[in-house]
Enzyme design. Sequence first.
Site, short mmCIF file in Angstrom:
data_model
loop_
_atom_site.label_atom_id
_atom_site.label_comp_id
_atom_site.label_asym_id
_atom_site.label_seq_id
_atom_site.Cartn_x
_atom_site.Cartn_y
_atom_site.Cartn_z
N CYS A 258 0.82 -1.23 0.00
CA CYS A 258 0.00 0.00 0.00
C CYS A 258 0.85 1.27 0.00
O CYS A 258 0.93 1.99 -0.98
CB CYS A 258 -0.87 0.04 1.25
N1 SAJ Z 1 6.57 2.27 8.67
C1 SAJ Z 1 7.57 3.14 9.07
N2 SAJ Z 1 7.29 4.09 10.00
C2 SAJ Z 1 6.02 4.22 10.52
C3 SAJ Z 1 5.01 3.35 10.09
C4 SAJ Z 1 5.30 2.38 9.16
O1 SAJ Z 1 8.71 3.05 8.63
O2 SAJ Z 1 5.82 5.09 11.38
C5 SAJ Z 1 6.88 1.27 7.65
C6 SAJ Z 1 6.62 -0.15 8.11
O3 SAJ Z 1 7.77 -0.72 8.67
C7 SAJ Z 1 6.25 -0.85 6.79
C8 SAJ Z 1 5.60 0.25 5.97
O4 SAJ Z 1 6.01 1.49 6.56
O5 SAJ Z 1 7.40 -1.31 6.12
C9 SAJ Z 1 4.09 0.19 5.94
O6 SAJ Z 1 3.67 0.06 7.27
P1 SAJ Z 1 2.10 0.22 7.68
O7 SAJ Z 1 2.03 0.16 9.15
O8 SAJ Z 1 1.53 1.38 7.00
O9 SAJ Z 1 1.48 -1.14 7.18
P2 SAJ Z 1 0.63 -1.51 5.90
O10 SAJ Z 1 1.41 -1.43 4.66
O11 SAJ Z 1 -0.01 -2.80 6.24
O12 SAJ Z 1 -0.45 -0.35 5.84
C10 SAJ Z 1 -1.77 -0.61 6.17
C11 SAJ Z 1 -2.54 0.34 5.32
N3 SAJ Z 1 -3.91 -0.05 5.27
C12 SAJ Z 1 -4.54 0.06 4.08
O13 SAJ Z 1 -4.01 0.46 3.07
C13 SAJ Z 1 -5.93 -0.36 4.08
C14 SAJ Z 1 -2.44 1.76 5.84
O14 SAJ Z 1 -3.45 2.58 5.24
C15 SAJ Z 1 -2.63 1.85 7.31
O15 SAJ Z 1 -2.40 3.19 7.73
C16 SAJ Z 1 -1.62 0.95 7.99
O16 SAJ Z 1 -1.92 -0.39 7.57
C17 SAJ Z 1 -1.71 1.07 9.48
O17 SAJ Z 1 -2.05 2.18 9.95
O18 SAJ Z 1 -1.37 0.10 10.15
#
Ligand code: SAJ
Length: 423
Positions: A258
Amino acid sequence: MQKVAVIGLGYVGLPLAVRCIEKGHEVFGIDLEKDKIEKIKKGISPVQDDFIEERKGLLKKIKASSSFDSVKKSDVVIICVPTPVNELFFPILDIVESAAESVAKNTKPGQLVIVESTINPGVCEEVVEPIFASHGLKEGKDYYLAHCPERIDPGNETWNVANLPRVVGSMSKTGLQKSQAFYESIIDGAIRPMKSIREAEAVKIMENSFRDINIAFVNELAKSFDQMDIDIKDVIEGASTKFSFMPHYPGRGVGGHCIPVDPYYLIERAKKSGFDHHFLRVAREINNSMPNYTVELLQDMLNEVKLPMKGTKVGVLGLSYKANMNDLRESPSLKIIKELKKKKATVLKYDPHVPGQSDAKDLTSFLKKCDALILATNHKEFLEIKPETFKKNNIKVIVDGMNCLDYEKIKKLGIKYHGIGRK
Ligand code: SAJ
């Protein structure tokens, strides 16, 4: 009760199909991957998802197949296929187009067709609707087209397909009414109708670009603070005492299907309208630079202990893009491994959540093999490693790509430590 066809039985489609069964609908699951179909027929989930695990008895109730015939008898068809980018970060809409073509060929009068795949504003009106029109089908008359962007957050124990609020938009008033009613029949959270299908397409891109730019912001600060000997984790905690601050955390890069992907869909479509999303592009560049930055930190640390990168056994802890799960899509770990190999390091990898990809049978024997480590995924197993264990295994350098280890204790033991924005 309605007959629902779900196209694409992955992280998005399968929980949705299970939820539709749970709420009393008849569900046809369609996926081109035959092994997925076989697993579902045996009641085995091909994706790691707690929501499904808790309801795996319902998997066998999905009428799963690789044929689109079941579209002919479905009241609702939901397209949940991947929308990735290629190696040049250009959006790949072929899979959505192919699914739309298969649906258009098999549609029945009055069918509600919903796209859940993440797409940029304009895709439904400029890509999907013309495919149906080429079959002589008029939206709002022969079928109804709506968009309800998926909101699956793998590993989230609070929010799931049953309770996450959603937005929905359509090209027609009837399409909006029908799609809103359908989602209200399966989801406990609020379903917000959007002004048009474009606003619905824009919502998901906005929410994920918002996350990407915020992560890029702290990643850039981390690089700056590394030069000024400021501990960014302490600064984030300090800033979080302010009511309006929204903490994000620096790290070895941004992975998943995403966050690192969705902004490119808007960047590329906006170009066609003559607009350059400079800010979104720069944020993507910053986040894309983090895997190599992580390796540069390792290089600096190895120099300090007079260890050449070439031939040093560097252990990469974690392959998945996110903690405590086994998803490698766009994983920064893979970019780190590629860069280490380019620098001729001897790379060893270990991830207890990703079967068959580790260079040791367990963590203990893995650590024995390494001279230096990059922690690339904050799996719970790695957080439990005692600093003394690193010392006992003669680990000389640790780069903590997720700022999750006890760095003070590690440094006290004489191990060179560097985080992302703290040392
Ligand atoms: N990450 C960082 N720093 C942060 C947060 C995440 O480096 O502060 C990295 C994570 O390690 C990962 C990537 O970003 O590699 C994405 O992390 P994520 O927590 O956003 O996880 P996703 O990809 O599963 O994102 C989902 C998304 N949900 C949908 O698209 C429906 C996103 O919109 C959500 O915001 C996210 O989950 C969430 O909040 O957990």
